[in-house]
Design a protein around this motif. Sequence first.
Motif, PDB file in Angstrom:
ATOM      1  N   PRO A  11      26.825  14.132  10.229  1.00 23.34           N
ATOM      2  CA  PRO A  11      25.793  13.104  10.185  1.00 23.34           C
ATOM      3  C   PRO A  11      25.523  12.673   8.746  1.00 23.34           C
ATOM      4  CG  PRO A  11      24.842  15.246  10.728  1.00 23.34           C
ATOM      5  CD  PRO A  11      26.330  15.425  10.672  1.00 23.34           C
ATOM      6  N   GLY A  12      25.122  11.413   8.596  1.00 23.80           N
ATOM      7  CA  GLY A  12      24.820  10.904   7.262  1.00 23.80           C
ATOM      8  C   GLY A  12      24.222   9.516   7.330  1.00 23.80           C
ATOM      9  N   ALA A  13      23.950   8.977   6.182  1.00 25.89           N
ATOM     10  CA  ALA A  13      23.349   7.646   6.078  1.00 25.89           C
ATOM     11  C   ALA A  13      24.409   6.568   6.289  1.00 25.89           C
ATOM     12  CB  ALA A  13      22.707   7.479   4.705  1.00 25.89           C
ATOM     13  N   ARG A  14      23.980   5.419   6.806  1.00 25.32           N
ATOM     14  CA  ARG A  14      24.899   4.310   7.044  1.00 25.32           C
ATOM     15  C   ARG A  14      25.565   3.861   5.750  1.00 25.32           C
ATOM     16  NH1 ARG A  14      21.698  -0.062  10.440  1.00 25.32           N
ATOM     17  NH2 ARG A  14      23.134  -1.292   9.211  1.00 25.32           N
ATOM     18  N   ASP A  17      28.600   5.846   4.990  1.00 23.39           N
ATOM     19  CA  ASP A  17      29.747   5.408   5.790  1.00 23.39           C
ATOM     20  C   ASP A  17      30.350   4.134   5.214  1.00 23.39           C
ATOM     21  OD1 ASP A  17      29.426   7.529   7.553  1.00 23.39           O
ATOM     22  OD2 ASP A  17      28.220   6.362   8.959  1.00 23.39           O
ATOM     23  N   LEU A  18      29.490   3.206   4.798  1.00 25.64           N
ATOM     24  CA  LEU A  18      29.969   1.964   4.196  1.00 25.64           C
ATOM     25  C   LEU A  18      30.729   2.253   2.905  1.00 25.64           C
ATOM     26  CD1 LEU A  18      30.071  -1.137   4.166  1.00 25.64           C
ATOM     27  CD2 LEU A  18      27.919  -1.070   2.871  1.00 25.64           C
ATOM     28  N   ALA A  19      30.216   3.155   2.086  1.00 24.91           N
ATOM     29  CA  ALA A  19      30.868   3.499   0.827  1.00 24.91           C
ATOM     30  C   ALA A  19      32.258   4.090   1.079  1.00 24.91           C
ATOM     31  CB  ALA A  19      30.005   4.477   0.030  1.00 24.91           C
ATOM     32  N   TYR A  20      32.349   4.998   2.037  1.00 25.39           N
ATOM     33  CA  TYR A  20      33.655   5.600   2.313  1.00 25.39           C
ATOM     34  C   TYR A  20      34.606   4.573   2.923  1.00 25.39           C
ATOM     35  CZ  TYR A  20      37.106   9.150   3.257  1.00 25.39           C
ATOM     36  OH  TYR A  20      38.269   9.872   3.246  1.00 25.39           O
ATOM     37  N   LEU A  67      28.127   6.466  -4.820  1.00 26.08           N
ATOM     38  CA  LEU A  67      28.310   7.239  -3.589  1.00 26.08           C
ATOM     39  C   LEU A  67      29.756   7.681  -3.413  1.00 26.08           C
ATOM     40  CD1 LEU A  67      26.039   5.171  -1.181  1.00 26.08           C
ATOM     41  CD2 LEU A  67      25.566   7.436  -2.145  1.00 26.08           C
ATOM     42  N   VAL A  68      30.689   6.812  -3.743  1.00 31.78           N
ATOM     43  CA  VAL A  68      32.103   7.185  -3.629  1.00 31.78           C
ATOM     44  C   VAL A  68      32.418   8.284  -4.638  1.00 31.78           C
ATOM     45  CG1 VAL A  68      34.484   6.414  -3.892  1.00 31.78           C
ATOM     46  CG2 VAL A  68      32.842   4.973  -2.681  1.00 31.78           C
ATOM     47  N   LEU A  69      31.921   8.156  -5.855  1.00 29.71           N
ATOM     48  CA  LEU A  69      32.175   9.204  -6.852  1.00 29.71           C
ATOM     49  C   LEU A  69      31.593  10.538  -6.397  1.00 29.71           C
ATOM     50  CD1 LEU A  69      31.571   7.191 -10.135  1.00 29.71           C
ATOM     51  CD2 LEU A  69      33.759   8.118  -9.310  1.00 29.71           C
ATOM     52  N   ARG A  70      30.390  10.512  -5.820  1.00 30.66           N
ATOM     53  CA  ARG A  70      29.803  11.758  -5.308  1.00 30.66           C
ATOM     54  C   ARG A  70      30.649  12.333  -4.183  1.00 30.66           C
ATOM     55  NH1 ARG A  70      24.469  10.910  -2.533  1.00 30.66           N
ATOM     56  NH2 ARG A  70      25.777  10.830  -0.685  1.00 30.66           N
ATOM     57  N   ARG A  71      31.119  11.462  -3.290  1.00 28.77           N
ATOM     58  CA  ARG A  71      31.955  11.923  -2.171  1.00 28.77           C
ATOM     59  C   ARG A  71      33.257  12.532  -2.686  1.00 28.77           C
ATOM     60  NH1 ARG A  71      32.451  10.281   3.387  1.00 28.77           N
ATOM     61  NH2 ARG A  71      33.974  11.671   4.276  1.00 28.77           N
ATOM     62  N   LEU A  72      33.857  11.901  -3.700  1.00 30.22           N
ATOM     63  CA  LEU A  72      35.090  12.454  -4.272  1.00 30.22           C
ATOM     64  C   LEU A  72      34.834  13.818  -4.886  1.00 30.22           C
ATOM     65  CD1 LEU A  72      36.596   9.220  -5.847  1.00 30.22           C
ATOM     66  CD2 LEU A  72      37.427  10.437  -3.826  1.00 30.22           C
ATOM     67  N   ASP A  73      33.699  13.997  -5.562  1.00 29.43           N
ATOM     68  CA  ASP A  73      33.345  15.318  -6.106  1.00 29.43           C
ATOM     69  C   ASP A  73      33.200  16.342  -4.988  1.00 29.43           C
ATOM     70  OD1 ASP A  73      33.337  14.547  -8.768  1.00 29.43           O
ATOM     71  OD2 ASP A  73      31.169  14.169  -8.817  1.00 29.43           O
ATOM     72  N   GLU A  74      32.535  15.943  -3.907  1.00 32.40           N
ATOM     73  CA  GLU A  74      32.364  16.858  -2.773  1.00 32.40           C
ATOM     74  C   GLU A  74      33.705  17.229  -2.149  1.00 32.40           C
ATOM     75  OE1 GLU A  74      29.735  14.624  -0.283  1.00 32.40           O
ATOM     76  OE2 GLU A  74      27.966  15.098  -1.495  1.00 32.40           O
ATOM     77  N   MET A  75      34.592  16.252  -2.049  1.00 32.68           N
ATOM     78  CA  MET A  75      35.907  16.520  -1.469  1.00 32.68           C
ATOM     79  C   MET A  75      36.724  17.453  -2.370  1.00 32.68           C
ATOM     80  SD  MET A  75      36.420  12.693   0.109  1.00 32.68           S
ATOM     81  CE  MET A  75      38.168  12.682   0.125  1.00 32.68           C
TER      82      MET A  75
END
Length: 117
Positions: A11-14, A17-20, A67-75
Amino acid sequence: MGVIDLDNAGPGARVDDLAYFAYRFAPLSALENYFDGGWSHDVDRMPRLQRICELSPLEERTQIPELVLRRLDEMRQWIRDRAAEGDPAVQNHIGIYDADARYIEREHDNIRAILES
């Protein structure tokens, strides 16, 4: 036919999802990583990003680069954790995400200008 990768689904914010979606389908990735998404080198990524944003009513879309940079860090951390648990095969993906993060950082102002228009 398509393949959906659900490794990090949850689950997450819309806007997340748009950023990814923008990351994978504009695509906001380094040129050397286009093969990963099946893109050719002549893809019109900034006009594609503009079209994605035109279709999204989310005002938070200006947060996409961060948001994409944060997601890449998480990945990358997820990969490190998997490697530490004995799965060294995933380690080669960190370089892909590093290159993509460098691209987004380098193009941050251009991406932001499109998102704010």
